[in-house]
Design an enzyme around this catalytic site. Structure first.
Site, short mmCIF file in Angstrom:
data_model
loop_
_atom_site.label_atom_id
_atom_site.label_comp_id
_atom_site.label_asym_id
_atom_site.label_seq_id
_atom_site.Cartn_x
_atom_site.Cartn_y
_atom_site.Cartn_z
N SER A 57 0.83 -1.20 0.00
CA SER A 57 0.00 0.00 0.00
C SER A 57 0.87 1.26 0.00
CB SER A 57 -0.96 -0.04 1.19
OG SER A 57 -2.07 0.80 0.98
N ASP A 88 -5.78 -3.69 -2.30
CA ASP A 88 -4.78 -3.31 -1.30
C ASP A 88 -3.98 -4.50 -0.76
OD1 ASP A 88 -3.38 -2.17 0.77
OD2 ASP A 88 -5.12 -1.29 1.76
#
Length: 298
Positions: free
Chosen positions: A57, A185
């Site tokens: 991320s 993610d």
């Protein structure tokens, strides 16, 4: 949960070394990940360069910047200039506005008409290349294969696409397609990917900026707060499990828990709050380097 890899991961170890290989794992946490800058700056000040970097991320973004050759001070300046000032953020987003009805229909509810790939094109520094192969330091980016329910390593090919996949926070950004697979993610399955560096480094450093729900213990959180807070709890459970089985040499936890995942406009405040991690990290790493040297001397 199963795990699989895409091609490109290389083992750059050697049986005999004069200096320890350092692996740096930068975790997910949205705006809280700006605290990674202190760790990068500390390594710069110590004259150290990681042998390998892994990121999830926001950690993928920071890791890509460092792997491209950018120093901590440069990354800090770019972060403040791009996400730390409201007027600059609005101007950049305005340039990225949709130009057709089709583009508007492709938007996510979290940022209206913007997909993460498009946002990153407007915010990533030019120093970050388009392909993994052009990086100065080997980089592993973690993404989550949504339908395969698995963790995926991205280490070759389109770097910016990989960053977008790793940072595609559910409910905020659209998923990203990589080689025909739907990715979200990377922090969902591996919030601080220190385990991906165990066989490529003598000293593995993990940086946890996930944080956890904070409050007075009695106030019922709002809808968005409880959604992100529940994700933090899940991520901390994963970190705890991985740390019990194969802990990193050092795990850093900057003081960023009070900030929300999208608090990028508080960049200056986040950096000020998390600054003490730099000196404590340098002391801890110096001690580890001394221990490693003692072990080498036998």
């Amino acid at each position: 949960m199963p795990s699989h890899s895409l091609p490109g991961l290389q083992d750059n170890g050697a049986s005999l070394r004069a200096e320890p290989r350092i692996g740096l794992a930068l975790g997910g946490g949205g705006a809280r990940g700006l605290a990674h800058i202190h760790v990068i700056e500390a390594l710069d000040e110590m004259g150290l360069r990681p042998a390998a970097i892994a990121g999830s991320s926001i950690g993928a973004i920071m890791g890509a910047a460092m792997a491209s050759g950018m120093g901590g001070a440069e990354i800090r300046a770019v972060a403040i200039a791009t996400v730390g000032r409201r007027a600059d953020v609005i101007a950049r987003l305005w340039k990225l506005r949709p130009t057709s009805l089709a583009e508007m229909r492709m938007g996510s509810f979290g940022l209206g008409p913007y997909s993460l790939e498009r946002v990153l094109d407007g915010f990533l520094p030019e120093a970050i290349p388009r392909r993994f192969e052009d990086l100065a330091i080997p980089l592993t980016i973690i993404a989550t294969d949504y339908y395969a329910q698995s963790e995926t390593e991205l280490t070759a090919g389109d770097l910016r696409l990989a960053i977008a996949a790793s940072a595609a926070i559910p409910g905020v950004f659209l998923p990203v397609r990589v080689e025909g697979r739907v990715m979200i993610d990377g922090g969902i399955v591996n919030p601080v990917p220190f385990d991906r560096l165990a066989d490529r480094a003598d000293i593995v450093i993990g940086v946890d900026v996930v944080g956890g729900p904070e409050g007075d213990g009695t106030t019922v959180p709002g809808r968005m707060d409880v959604m992100f807070g529940a994700t933090q709890l899940m991520m901390q459970a994963i970190i705890g499990m991985k740390s019990r089985t194969s802990p990193p040499t050092l795990m850093l936890r900057p003081d960023v828990g009070r900030f929300r995942v999208l608090d990028f406009l508080k960049a200056q405040e986040i950096l000020a709050r998390s600054e003490p991690v730099k000196d404590s990290f340098k002391r801890a790493l110096e001690a580890e380097l001394e221990e490693w040297a003692k072990g080498r001397r036998g």
